[in-house]
Design a protein around this motif. Structure first.
Motif, PDB file in Angstrom:
ATOM      1  N   ASN A 215       0.828  -1.206   0.000  1.00  0.00           N
ATOM      2  CA  ASN A 215       0.000   0.000   0.000  1.00  0.00           C
ATOM      3  C   ASN A 215       0.865   1.259   0.000  1.00  0.00           C
ATOM      4  OD1 ASN A 215      -2.552   1.458   0.237  1.00  0.00           O
ATOM      5  ND2 ASN A 215      -1.825   1.965   2.284  1.00  0.00           N
ATOM      6  N   ALA A 216       1.971   1.225   0.720  1.00  0.00           N
ATOM      7  CA  ALA A 216       2.865   2.391   0.759  1.00  0.00           C
ATOM      8  C   ALA A 216       3.587   2.582  -0.574  1.00  0.00           C
ATOM      9  CB  ALA A 216       3.875   2.245   1.889  1.00  0.00           C
ATOM     10  N   LEU A 217       3.679   1.552  -1.396  1.00  0.00           N
ATOM     11  CA  LEU A 217       4.341   1.640  -2.705  1.00  0.00           C
ATOM     12  C   LEU A 217       3.419   2.135  -3.810  1.00  0.00           C
ATOM     13  CD1 LEU A 217       6.318  -1.726  -2.730  1.00  0.00           C
ATOM     14  CD2 LEU A 217       7.297   0.564  -2.663  1.00  0.00           C
ATOM     15  N   ARG A 218       2.127   2.026  -3.601  1.00  0.00           N
ATOM     16  CA  ARG A 218       1.171   2.385  -4.662  1.00  0.00           C
ATOM     17  C   ARG A 218       1.297   3.847  -5.046  1.00  0.00           C
ATOM     18  NH1 ARG A 218      -4.282   0.627  -2.171  1.00  0.00           N
ATOM     19  NH2 ARG A 218      -4.641   2.727  -2.867  1.00  0.00           N
ATOM     20  N   PRO A 219       1.123   4.150  -6.327  1.00  0.00           N
ATOM     21  CA  PRO A 219       1.208   5.554  -6.761  1.00  0.00           C
ATOM     22  C   PRO A 219       0.134   6.440  -6.117  1.00  0.00           C
ATOM     23  CG  PRO A 219       1.121   4.063  -8.653  1.00  0.00           C
ATOM     24  CD  PRO A 219       0.935   3.239  -7.434  1.00  0.00           C
ATOM     25  N   HIS A 220      -1.053   5.918  -5.967  1.00  0.00           N
ATOM     26  CA  HIS A 220      -2.145   6.682  -5.347  1.00  0.00           C
ATOM     27  C   HIS A 220      -2.324   6.178  -3.917  1.00  0.00           C
ATOM     28  CE1 HIS A 220      -3.030   8.383  -9.217  1.00  0.00           C
ATOM     29  NE2 HIS A 220      -3.062   7.165  -9.735  1.00  0.00           N
ATOM     30  N   TYR A 221      -1.441   6.641  -3.048  1.00  0.00           N
ATOM     31  CA  TYR A 221      -1.404   6.182  -1.663  1.00  0.00           C
ATOM     32  C   TYR A 221      -2.616   6.672  -0.889  1.00  0.00           C
ATOM     33  CZ  TYR A 221      -0.208   6.140   3.240  1.00  0.00           C
ATOM     34  OH  TYR A 221      -0.240   5.953   4.594  1.00  0.00           O
ATOM     35  N   HIS A 222      -3.220   5.761  -0.147  1.00  0.00           N
ATOM     36  CA  HIS A 222      -4.271   6.087   0.812  1.00  0.00           C
ATOM     37  C   HIS A 222      -3.985   5.303   2.077  1.00  0.00           C
ATOM     38  CE1 HIS A 222      -6.715   8.193  -2.112  1.00  0.00           C
ATOM     39  NE2 HIS A 222      -6.575   7.174  -2.943  1.00  0.00           N
ATOM     40  N   PRO A 223      -4.039   5.940   3.253  1.00  0.00           N
ATOM     41  CA  PRO A 223      -3.776   5.213   4.502  1.00  0.00           C
ATOM     42  C   PRO A 223      -4.780   4.072   4.685  1.00  0.00           C
ATOM     43  CG  PRO A 223      -4.013   7.566   4.923  1.00  0.00           C
ATOM     44  CD  PRO A 223      -4.344   7.335   3.489  1.00  0.00           C
ATOM     45  N   LEU A 224      -4.314   2.964   5.206  1.00  0.00           N
ATOM     46  CA  LEU A 224      -5.193   1.840   5.475  1.00  0.00           C
ATOM     47  C   LEU A 224      -6.023   2.131   6.716  1.00  0.00           C
ATOM     48  CD1 LEU A 224      -2.832  -1.214   4.938  1.00  0.00           C
ATOM     49  CD2 LEU A 224      -4.603  -0.389   3.417  1.00  0.00           C
ATOM     50  N   HIS A 225      -7.275   1.828   6.644  1.00  0.00           N
ATOM     51  CA  HIS A 225      -8.163   1.967   7.797  1.00  0.00           C
ATOM     52  C   HIS A 225      -8.801   0.611   8.044  1.00  0.00           C
ATOM     53  CE1 HIS A 225      -7.759   6.295   7.987  1.00  0.00           C
ATOM     54  NE2 HIS A 225      -7.967   6.345   6.685  1.00  0.00           N
ATOM     55  N   ILE A 226      -8.366  -0.048   9.093  1.00  0.00           N
ATOM     56  CA  ILE A 226      -8.891  -1.370   9.418  1.00  0.00           C
ATOM     57  C   ILE A 226      -9.973  -1.194  10.464  1.00  0.00           C
ATOM     58  CG2 ILE A 226      -8.350  -3.634  10.361  1.00  0.00           C
ATOM     59  CD1 ILE A 226      -5.513  -3.231   9.267  1.00  0.00           C
ATOM     60  N   ARG A 227     -11.143  -1.651  10.113  1.00  0.00           N
ATOM     61  CA  ARG A 227     -12.270  -1.566  11.047  1.00  0.00           C
ATOM     62  C   ARG A 227     -12.738  -2.984  11.338  1.00  0.00           C
ATOM     63  NH1 ARG A 227     -12.910   2.722   7.544  1.00  0.00           N
ATOM     64  NH2 ARG A 227     -12.992   4.742   8.567  1.00  0.00           N
ATOM     65  N   ILE A 228     -12.703  -3.344  12.590  1.00  0.00           N
ATOM     66  CA  ILE A 228     -13.149  -4.673  12.999  1.00  0.00           C
ATOM     67  C   ILE A 228     -14.571  -4.550  13.515  1.00  0.00           C
ATOM     68  CG2 ILE A 228     -12.718  -6.622  14.527  1.00  0.00           C
ATOM     69  CD1 ILE A 228      -9.779  -5.820  14.509  1.00  0.00           C
ATOM     70  N   LYS A 229     -15.438  -5.328  12.942  1.00  0.00           N
ATOM     71  CA  LYS A 229     -16.849  -5.277  13.309  1.00  0.00           C
ATOM     72  C   LYS A 229     -17.126  -6.256  14.455  1.00  0.00           C
ATOM     73  CE  LYS A 229     -18.299  -3.833   8.731  1.00  0.00           C
ATOM     74  NZ  LYS A 229     -17.014  -3.447   8.260  1.00  0.00           N
ATOM     75  N   ARG A 230     -18.221  -6.031  15.141  1.00  0.00           N
ATOM     76  CA  ARG A 230     -18.579  -6.847  16.295  1.00  0.00           C
ATOM     77  C   ARG A 230     -18.737  -8.316  15.918  1.00  0.00           C
ATOM     78  NH1 ARG A 230     -23.375  -4.560  19.259  1.00  0.00           N
ATOM     79  NH2 ARG A 230     -21.787  -3.156  20.016  1.00  0.00           N
ATOM     80  N   TYR A 231     -19.368  -8.601  14.774  1.00  0.00           N
ATOM     81  CA  TYR A 231     -19.572  -9.992  14.388  1.00  0.00           C
ATOM     82  C   TYR A 231     -18.239 -10.689  14.109  1.00  0.00           C
ATOM     83  CZ  TYR A 231     -18.750  -9.300   9.371  1.00  0.00           C
ATOM     84  OH  TYR A 231     -18.178  -9.039   8.155  1.00  0.00           O
TER      85      TYR A 231
END
Length: 153
Positions: A111-127
């Motif tokens: 992800n850090a190498l991609r030309p169009h970088y976007h920070p990763l947002h990991i969301r863990i759901k209750r299930y």
């Protein structure tokens, strides 16, 4: 009081930059890679060993059954040496967790190498948390059945 607020905000700003900027992601990725290489070299050459220094499993001492973590130390040590079959043998759960950590690291770095970088947002759901807890309890029960122990032990 003003000084404490500046210290806190500057340190939280550093963490924020590490996880939300391309340069910060590169820094984290390189530090993790260098640390992993050093640890792998030390374990592969058997310079260090983590078995035998930890106390025995309290759950196993009290109940006589293996807990979810029993064999985890040996599993991680074998994983770091590159002996993945033996790692899975000692504790499949720890083997899968280590493999997941390696895959997540690769995703983070790519992800850090991609030309169009976007920070990763990991969301863990209750299930997902409930599903992991159910999986862990099922693993604990299955691990202590006679047929499972006859296969692996």
């Amino acid at each position: 009081m003003g000084r404490d607020q500046r210290t806190t905000s500057s340190s939280s700003g550093l963490w924020n930059r590490l996880w939300t900027t391309r340069r910060g992601n590169w820094t984290v990725s390189v530090v993790l890679a260098l640390s992993a290489v050093l640890i792998l070299l030390l374990f592969h050459t058997r310079v260090i060993s983590i078995t035998g220094i930890l106390p025995p499993c309290l759950f196993r001492v009290v109940t006589g059954f293996r807990c979810m973590g029993c064999g985890g130390t040996r599993s991680i040590q074998c994983f770091l040496r590159g002996d993945w079959g033996e790692s899975f043998y000692y504790n499949p759960l720890f083997f899968l967790a280590a493999l997941t950590a390696v895959i997540l690291y690769m995703i983070f770095t790519i992800n850090a190498l991609r030309p169009h970088y976007h920070p990763l947002h990991i969301r863990i759901k209750r299930y997902q948390i409930i599903l992991l807890a159910v999986f862990a309890v099922v693993f604990l029960v299955v691990r202590n059945t006679p047929w499972y122990q006859a296969i692996l032990y």
